[in-house]
Design a protein around this motif. Structure first.
Motif, PDB file in Angstrom:
ATOM      1  N   GLY A  39       0.671  -1.188   0.022  1.00 45.70           N
ATOM      2  CA  GLY A  39       0.106  -0.063  -0.243  1.00 45.70           C
ATOM      3  C   GLY A  39       0.599   1.293   0.149  1.00 45.70           C
ATOM      4  O   GLY A  39       0.517   2.209   0.588  1.00 45.70           O
ATOM      5  N   LEU A  40       1.740   1.282  -0.807  1.00 41.06           N
ATOM      6  CA  LEU A  40       2.592   2.309  -0.686  1.00 41.06           C
ATOM      7  C   LEU A  40       2.070   3.834  -1.321  1.00 41.06           C
ATOM      8  O   LEU A  40       2.703   4.672  -0.941  1.00 41.06           O
ATOM      9  CB  LEU A  40       4.015   2.040  -1.597  1.00 41.06           C
ATOM     10  CG  LEU A  40       5.156   1.214  -0.956  1.00 41.06           C
ATOM     11  CD1 LEU A  40       6.281   1.066  -1.944  1.00 41.06           C
ATOM     12  CD2 LEU A  40       5.564   2.128   0.236  1.00 41.06           C
ATOM     13  N   PRO A  41       0.867   3.867  -1.989  1.00 39.22           N
ATOM     14  CA  PRO A  41       0.464   4.912  -2.273  1.00 39.22           C
ATOM     15  C   PRO A  41       0.032   5.747  -0.883  1.00 39.22           C
ATOM     16  O   PRO A  41      -0.261   6.896  -1.085  1.00 39.22           O
ATOM     17  CB  PRO A  41      -0.999   4.489  -3.004  1.00 39.22           C
ATOM     18  CG  PRO A  41      -0.417   3.391  -3.754  1.00 39.22           C
ATOM     19  CD  PRO A  41       0.634   2.486  -2.791  1.00 39.22           C
ATOM     20  N   GLY A  42      -0.158   5.183   0.137  1.00 40.06           N
ATOM     21  CA  GLY A  42      -0.577   5.557   1.254  1.00 40.06           C
ATOM     22  C   GLY A  42       0.656   6.511   2.070  1.00 40.06           C
ATOM     23  O   GLY A  42       0.445   7.446   2.820  1.00 40.06           O
ATOM     24  N   LEU A  43       1.823   5.847   1.670  1.00 38.60           N
ATOM     25  CA  LEU A  43       3.098   6.719   2.298  1.00 38.60           C
ATOM     26  C   LEU A  43       3.367   7.753   1.420  1.00 38.60           C
ATOM     27  O   LEU A  43       4.306   8.751   1.968  1.00 38.60           O
ATOM     28  CB  LEU A  43       4.375   5.383   2.566  1.00 38.60           C
ATOM     29  CG  LEU A  43       3.837   4.772   3.317  1.00 38.60           C
ATOM     30  CD1 LEU A  43       5.193   3.639   3.674  1.00 38.60           C
ATOM     31  CD2 LEU A  43       3.709   5.375   5.124  1.00 38.60           C
ATOM     32  N   PHE A  44       3.480   7.253  -0.035  1.00 43.42           N
ATOM     33  CA  PHE A  44       3.833   8.471  -0.783  1.00 43.42           C
ATOM     34  C   PHE A  44       2.862   8.737  -1.943  1.00 43.42           C
ATOM     35  O   PHE A  44       2.706   8.290  -2.961  1.00 43.42           O
ATOM     36  CB  PHE A  44       5.359   7.666  -1.763  1.00 43.42           C
ATOM     37  CG  PHE A  44       6.201   7.342  -0.818  1.00 43.42           C
ATOM     38  CD1 PHE A  44       7.014   8.401  -0.346  1.00 43.42           C
ATOM     39  CD2 PHE A  44       6.442   5.889  -0.385  1.00 43.42           C
ATOM     40  CE1 PHE A  44       8.216   7.955   0.405  1.00 43.42           C
ATOM     41  CE2 PHE A  44       7.304   5.661   0.274  1.00 43.42           C
ATOM     42  CZ  PHE A  44       8.395   6.622   0.799  1.00 43.42           C
ATOM     43  N   PRO A  45       1.887   9.926  -1.500  1.00 43.70           N
ATOM     44  CA  PRO A  45       0.833  10.300  -2.390  1.00 43.70           C
ATOM     45  C   PRO A  45       1.281  10.759  -3.626  1.00 43.70           C
ATOM     46  O   PRO A  45       0.451  10.785  -4.659  1.00 43.70           O
ATOM     47  CB  PRO A  45      -0.020  11.022  -1.464  1.00 43.70           C
ATOM     48  CG  PRO A  45       0.913  11.603  -0.352  1.00 43.70           C
ATOM     49  CD  PRO A  45       2.163  10.259  -0.147  1.00 43.70           C
ATOM     50  N   ALA A  46       2.329  11.620  -3.728  1.00 41.47           N
ATOM     51  CA  ALA A  46       2.760  12.489  -4.824  1.00 41.47           C
ATOM     52  C   ALA A  46       2.842  11.537  -5.985  1.00 41.47           C
ATOM     53  O   ALA A  46       2.234  12.006  -7.024  1.00 41.47           O
ATOM     54  CB  ALA A  46       3.991  13.248  -4.492  1.00 41.47           C
ATOM     55  N   PRO A  95      -9.671   6.513 -13.241  1.00 41.31           N
ATOM     56  CA  PRO A  95      -9.230   5.263 -12.381  1.00 41.31           C
ATOM     57  C   PRO A  95     -10.099   5.413 -11.177  1.00 41.31           C
ATOM     58  O   PRO A  95     -10.691   6.212 -10.529  1.00 41.31           O
ATOM     59  CB  PRO A  95      -7.743   6.166 -12.152  1.00 41.31           C
ATOM     60  CG  PRO A  95      -8.053   7.530 -12.419  1.00 41.31           C
ATOM     61  CD  PRO A  95      -8.882   7.476 -13.533  1.00 41.31           C
ATOM     62  N   VAL A  96     -10.586   4.044 -10.638  1.00 38.67           N
ATOM     63  CA  VAL A  96     -10.942   3.661  -9.723  1.00 38.67           C
ATOM     64  C   VAL A  96     -10.410   3.017  -8.846  1.00 38.67           C
ATOM     65  O   VAL A  96      -9.773   2.047  -9.073  1.00 38.67           O
ATOM     66  CB  VAL A  96     -12.443   2.970 -10.075  1.00 38.67           C
ATOM     67  CG1 VAL A  96     -13.310   2.833  -8.838  1.00 38.67           C
ATOM     68  CG2 VAL A  96     -13.352   3.609 -11.017  1.00 38.67           C
ATOM     69  N   GLU A  97     -10.082   3.673  -7.293  1.00 41.98           N
ATOM     70  CA  GLU A  97      -9.268   3.117  -6.233  1.00 41.98           C
ATOM     71  C   GLU A  97     -10.262   2.213  -5.736  1.00 41.98           C
ATOM     72  O   GLU A  97     -11.290   2.375  -5.273  1.00 41.98           O
ATOM     73  CB  GLU A  97      -8.770   4.072  -5.397  1.00 41.98           C
ATOM     74  CG  GLU A  97      -7.619   5.138  -5.757  1.00 41.98           C
ATOM     75  CD  GLU A  97      -6.988   6.013  -4.765  1.00 41.98           C
ATOM     76  OE1 GLU A  97      -6.927   5.415  -3.775  1.00 41.98           O
ATOM     77  OE2 GLU A  97      -7.157   7.019  -5.058  1.00 41.98           O
ATOM     78  N   TYR A  98      -9.468   1.023  -4.917  1.00 42.40           N
ATOM     79  CA  TYR A  98     -10.413   0.035  -4.177  1.00 42.40           C
ATOM     80  C   TYR A  98      -9.798   0.178  -2.638  1.00 42.40           C
ATOM     81  O   TYR A  98      -8.725   0.941  -2.566  1.00 42.40           O
ATOM     82  CB  TYR A  98     -10.035  -1.344  -4.733  1.00 42.40           C
ATOM     83  CG  TYR A  98     -10.839  -1.449  -5.889  1.00 42.40           C
ATOM     84  CD1 TYR A  98     -12.016  -2.407  -5.949  1.00 42.40           C
ATOM     85  CD2 TYR A  98     -10.711  -0.859  -7.107  1.00 42.40           C
ATOM     86  CE1 TYR A  98     -12.981  -2.526  -6.884  1.00 42.40           C
ATOM     87  CE2 TYR A  98     -11.533  -1.023  -7.970  1.00 42.40           C
ATOM     88  CZ  TYR A  98     -12.715  -1.765  -8.131  1.00 42.40           C
ATOM     89  OH  TYR A  98     -13.356  -1.736  -9.116  1.00 42.40           O
ATOM     90  N   PRO A  99     -10.509  -0.266  -1.855  1.00 48.13           N
ATOM     91  CA  PRO A  99     -10.338  -0.001  -0.462  1.00 48.13           C
ATOM     92  C   PRO A  99      -8.713  -0.185   0.092  1.00 48.13           C
ATOM     93  O   PRO A  99      -8.347   0.633   0.931  1.00 48.13           O
ATOM     94  CB  PRO A  99     -11.430  -1.016   0.296  1.00 48.13           C
ATOM     95  CG  PRO A  99     -12.037  -1.125  -0.631  1.00 48.13           C
ATOM     96  CD  PRO A  99     -11.745  -1.302  -2.134  1.00 48.13           C
ATOM     97  N   ALA A 100      -8.075  -1.341  -0.431  1.00 51.07           N
ATOM     98  CA  ALA A 100      -6.826  -1.311   0.176  1.00 51.07           C
ATOM     99  C   ALA A 100      -5.660  -0.725  -0.534  1.00 51.07           C
ATOM    100  O   ALA A 100      -4.470  -1.032  -0.214  1.00 51.07           O
ATOM    101  CB  ALA A 100      -6.390  -3.047   0.131  1.00 51.07           C
ATOM    102  N   THR A 101      -5.881  -0.085  -1.503  1.00 52.44           N
ATOM    103  CA  THR A 101      -5.034   0.591  -2.345  1.00 52.44           C
ATOM    104  C   THR A 101      -4.018   1.402  -1.583  1.00 52.44           C
ATOM    105  O   THR A 101      -2.806   1.515  -1.986  1.00 52.44           O
ATOM    106  CB  THR A 101      -5.759   1.442  -3.607  1.00 52.44           C
ATOM    107  OG1 THR A 101      -6.357   0.722  -4.252  1.00 52.44           O
ATOM    108  CG2 THR A 101      -4.770   2.169  -4.448  1.00 52.44           C
ATOM    109  N   ARG A 102      -4.375   2.050  -0.844  1.00 49.75           N
ATOM    110  CA  ARG A 102      -3.441   3.377  -0.042  1.00 49.75           C
ATOM    111  C   ARG A 102      -3.236   2.399   1.549  1.00 49.75           C
ATOM    112  O   ARG A 102      -2.903   3.219   2.462  1.00 49.75           O
ATOM    113  CB  ARG A 102      -4.160   4.606   0.161  1.00 49.75           C
ATOM    114  CG  ARG A 102      -4.367   5.341  -1.146  1.00 49.75           C
ATOM    115  CD  ARG A 102      -4.542   6.547  -1.090  1.00 49.75           C
ATOM    116  NE  ARG A 102      -5.098   7.258  -2.233  1.00 49.75           N
ATOM    117  CZ  ARG A 102      -4.989   8.373  -2.660  1.00 49.75           C
ATOM    118  NH1 ARG A 102      -4.126   9.236  -2.121  1.00 49.75           N
ATOM    119  NH2 ARG A 102      -5.518   8.840  -3.760  1.00 49.75           N
ATOM    120  N   THR A 103      -3.546   1.213   1.844  1.00 46.82           N
ATOM    121  CA  THR A 103      -3.463   0.913   3.152  1.00 46.82           C
ATOM    122  C   THR A 103      -2.237  -0.039   3.225  1.00 46.82           C
ATOM    123  O   THR A 103      -2.091  -1.233   2.509  1.00 46.82           O
ATOM    124  CB  THR A 103      -4.768   0.022   3.305  1.00 46.82           C
ATOM    125  OG1 THR A 103      -5.868   0.762   3.317  1.00 46.82           O
ATOM    126  CG2 THR A 103      -4.544  -0.460   4.868  1.00 46.82           C
TER     127      THR A 103
END
Length: 347
Positions: free
Chosen positions: A24-31, A48-56
């Motif tokens: 879930g690295l998108p949660g740590l590095f959103p840029a 684009p459609v994000e799913y629940p665990a994408t940023r987790t």
């Protein structure tokens, strides 16, 4: 096994799933992630459609599998794109509903640890695409690389042959994702030496199989998604290594194990990605990077000479952990024309 089939392609305006089957690295590095989503919308015309665990971070294997199930089962989703790789996707495989994936085939794009899912899909008879993570290729600082963008467009939207070309320059040194200045300009590039051919005296055409060398070694150890060796007879092998920079001897030992298993000799051609040779943990100098790549090439040739002496090989192909990056179809056709020094993939 039967030849994998190509899932229907998305069109501009379609929805595409963004998932994190590994990390879930998108949660740590959103840029870089937000930049990748922006480019998917503005440059590629997709939704684009994000799913629940994408940023987790530390989402369970079951949670990540549930995102994949939801993405593949949703008729409005026309393709599935990984946010990034990682090192834990192998734990997701036992949670996947293979019949659901088989009956709802969609193009899946990702590389690195996504080798796991790409090979699972191939075993289900579905062509996938090794390349194009949202945070890395779509979220590249400054601008998408033109060669990467062209390959991504072809893989996403078109069907048919696509000829690869060697990059004239490549980038290896990265900048930190948590520094805003990183995204103000494109990464530094240096001259690339083109492809290097070995036993280029024939034409080989067959379905593509392979991925990141380290991930393949984990699958071999776990006994997952690796079919009997004879099932790969006539396939085109493609390999790449990650930013963990496995040493030449490690690469040789992995290929040696593949050789002892009877795998290497099944492949009449090998595409070897330009070796990633710099990381924040190992910031090699330019001469050290050149030596690292040369030592890896020697290690691969040692394994081929022993276990697959007739195999044709092309080194420094811009696949995997490279910038620019071209997309390789997993299960799709690859034509390697040694005398003409040409590589053509079918998207």
């Amino acid at each position: 096994m039967t030849a994998p089939r190509y899932p229907a392609k998305p069109r501009p305006g379609d929805k595409v799933a963004i998932v994190s089957p590994s990390s879930g690295l998108p949660g740590l590095f959103p840029a870089p992630f937000e930049l990748g989503l922006h480019r998917l919308r503005e440059d590629f015309g997709l939704v684009p459609v994000e799913y629940p665990a994408t940023r987790t971070m530390h989402a369970t294997p079951g949670q990540r599998a549930a995102d994949l199930h939801a993405a593949f089962a949703d008729p409005e989703i026309k393709a599935v794109i990984a946010s990034i790789g990682g090192d834990d996707q192998i734990t997701v495989l036992p949670h996947l509903d293979r019949e659901l994936l088989r009956t709802h085939p969609k193009p899946f794009l990702g590389y690195s640890d996504n080798t796991n899912l790409l090979l699972l899909l191939r075993n289900l008879g579905i062509v996938g695409y090794h390349g194009g993570c949202a945070m890395v290729q779509f979220g590249r600082p400054g601008a998408l690389h033109p060669m990467t963008a062209d390959s991504l467009r072809a893989a996403l939207f078109t069907s048919g042959p696509y000829e690869l070309a060697p990059a004239t320059a490549s980038g290896d040194v990265e900048r930190p994702w948590d520094a805003p200045r990183t995204f103000a300009s494109e990464p530094a590039m240096e001259p690339a030496g083109g492809w290097s051919w070995h036993r280029a005296d024939r034409v080989v055409e067959g379905p593509g199989w392979g991925g990141e060398v380290e991930v393949l070694s984990w699958l071999l150890m776990a006994g997952r998604e690796i079919l009997p060796p004879e099932d790969y007879a006539g396939n085109v092998l493609f390999l790449e290594t990650s930013e963990e920079l496995p040493g030449a001897e490690t690469v040789h030992r992995i290929l040696r194990s593949m050789g002892e298993r009877g795998l290497l000799r099944q492949f009449p051609a090998l595409l070897m990605g330009r070796a990633k040779s710099w990381s924040f943990e190992k910031p090699l100098t330019a001469p050290e990077r050149a030596r690292f790549r040369a030592e890896q090439r020697t290690a691969v040739l040692r394994a081929l000479d022993r276990y697959a002496p007739e195999t044709m090989a092309v080194f420094d192909v811009d696949l995997g952990h490279t910038d620019p990056q071209v997309v390789i179809p997993v299960g799709g056709r690859i034509r390697v024309d040694g005398p003409a020094r040409r590589i053509t993939v079918t998207y």
